[in-house]
Scaffold this motif. Sequence first.
Motif, PDB file in Angstrom:
ATOM      1  N   PHE A  45       0.797  -1.218   0.000  1.00 20.72           N
ATOM      2  CA  PHE A  45       0.000   0.000   0.000  1.00 20.72           C
ATOM      3  C   PHE A  45       0.836   1.277   0.000  1.00 20.72           C
ATOM      4  N   GLU A  46       2.177   1.154  -0.031  1.00 22.29           N
ATOM      5  CA  GLU A  46       3.009   2.344   0.054  1.00 22.29           C
ATOM      6  C   GLU A  46       4.383   2.123  -0.557  1.00 22.29           C
ATOM      7  N   GLN A  47       5.021   3.244  -0.893  1.00 20.16           N
ATOM      8  CA  GLN A  47       6.421   3.263  -1.299  1.00 20.16           C
ATOM      9  C   GLN A  47       7.181   4.035  -0.220  1.00 20.16           C
ATOM     10  N   VAL A  48       8.301   3.473   0.239  1.00 17.66           N
ATOM     11  CA  VAL A  48       9.082   4.075   1.313  1.00 17.66           C
ATOM     12  C   VAL A  48      10.515   4.253   0.847  1.00 17.66           C
ATOM     13  N   GLY A  49      11.088   5.439   1.149  1.00 14.11           N
ATOM     14  CA  GLY A  49      12.480   5.673   0.797  1.00 14.11           C
ATOM     15  C   GLY A  49      13.158   6.591   1.793  1.00 14.11           C
ATOM     16  N   GLY A  50      14.434   6.307   2.042  1.00 12.37           N
ATOM     17  CA  GLY A  50      15.217   7.096   2.986  1.00 12.37           C
ATOM     18  C   GLY A  50      15.704   8.399   2.376  1.00 12.37           C
ATOM     19  N   LEU A  51      15.692   9.442   3.192  1.00 12.93           N
ATOM     20  CA  LEU A  51      16.159  10.757   2.762  1.00 12.93           C
ATOM     21  C   LEU A  51      17.671  10.919   2.891  1.00 12.93           C
ATOM     22  N   ILE A 111      10.577   9.136   3.512  1.00 15.21           N
ATOM     23  CA  ILE A 111       9.398   9.633   2.796  1.00 15.21           C
ATOM     24  C   ILE A 111       8.550   8.419   2.437  1.00 15.21           C
ATOM     25  N   VAL A 112       7.250   8.560   2.672  1.00 15.26           N
ATOM     26  CA  VAL A 112       6.308   7.495   2.317  1.00 15.26           C
ATOM     27  C   VAL A 112       5.238   8.101   1.427  1.00 15.26           C
ATOM     28  N   VAL A 113       4.973   7.446   0.299  1.00 12.34           N
ATOM     29  CA  VAL A 113       3.905   7.867  -0.604  1.00 12.34           C
ATOM     30  C   VAL A 113       2.931   6.699  -0.701  1.00 12.34           C
ATOM     31  N   PHE A 114       1.669   6.986  -0.414  1.00 12.17           N
ATOM     32  CA  PHE A 114       0.657   5.930  -0.331  1.00 12.17           C
ATOM     33  C   PHE A 114      -0.135   5.773  -1.618  1.00 12.17           C
ATOM     34  N   PHE A 115      -0.360   4.515  -1.987  1.00 16.35           N
ATOM     35  CA  PHE A 115      -1.319   4.196  -3.037  1.00 16.35           C
ATOM     36  C   PHE A 115      -2.445   3.370  -2.452  1.00 16.35           C
TER      37      PHE A 115
END
Length: 166
Positions: free
Chosen positions: A93-99, A125-129
């Motif tokens: 349900f999400e994409q996660v990536g370190g800053l 940063i997390v972007v939800f789908f």
Amino acid sequence: MKKMLIIILTIALIVALAACADKKETPNADASEDALQTDITDNEEERGTTGMRLKINNEEVDVKWEDNESVRALADLASEGPLTIDTSRYGGFEQVGGLGTTLPDNDVNTTTEPGDIVLYTGSNIVVFFGTNTWAYTRLGHIEGKSGDELRDMLGGNNVVLTITSD
């Protein structure tokens, strides 16, 4: 004679009321200018955060950025040059990536919606789908994309986010 006095007093009262109605309070020019200046200031502040651009795998998306310390810190970081974040699909349900750095955070228990962009643990940063409930700091929301479009954009194994600032 009494009747005449009542008529005169009634006419005088009507005239007085009409005069008061004409003097009805209207905003003065200074107040209007102050309101206009506030609108201009608000727009400048909005441009400060909306001046950031987000690309998902090189496709620019419209984002309504939050007005908070975390977004301002992210904009400062992006103003130094394009910020590229390699993300991984997590939980379906999400994409996660370190800053690669930690931003100020103010996590609150949040139920996300597709398109939400949040900060997790101050450095991801997390972007939800899809949706999830957890403690996050809200950063923004992708606008103008349906849930299906977001799933198509974000549902792959690896997605690259690029954040730039004007």
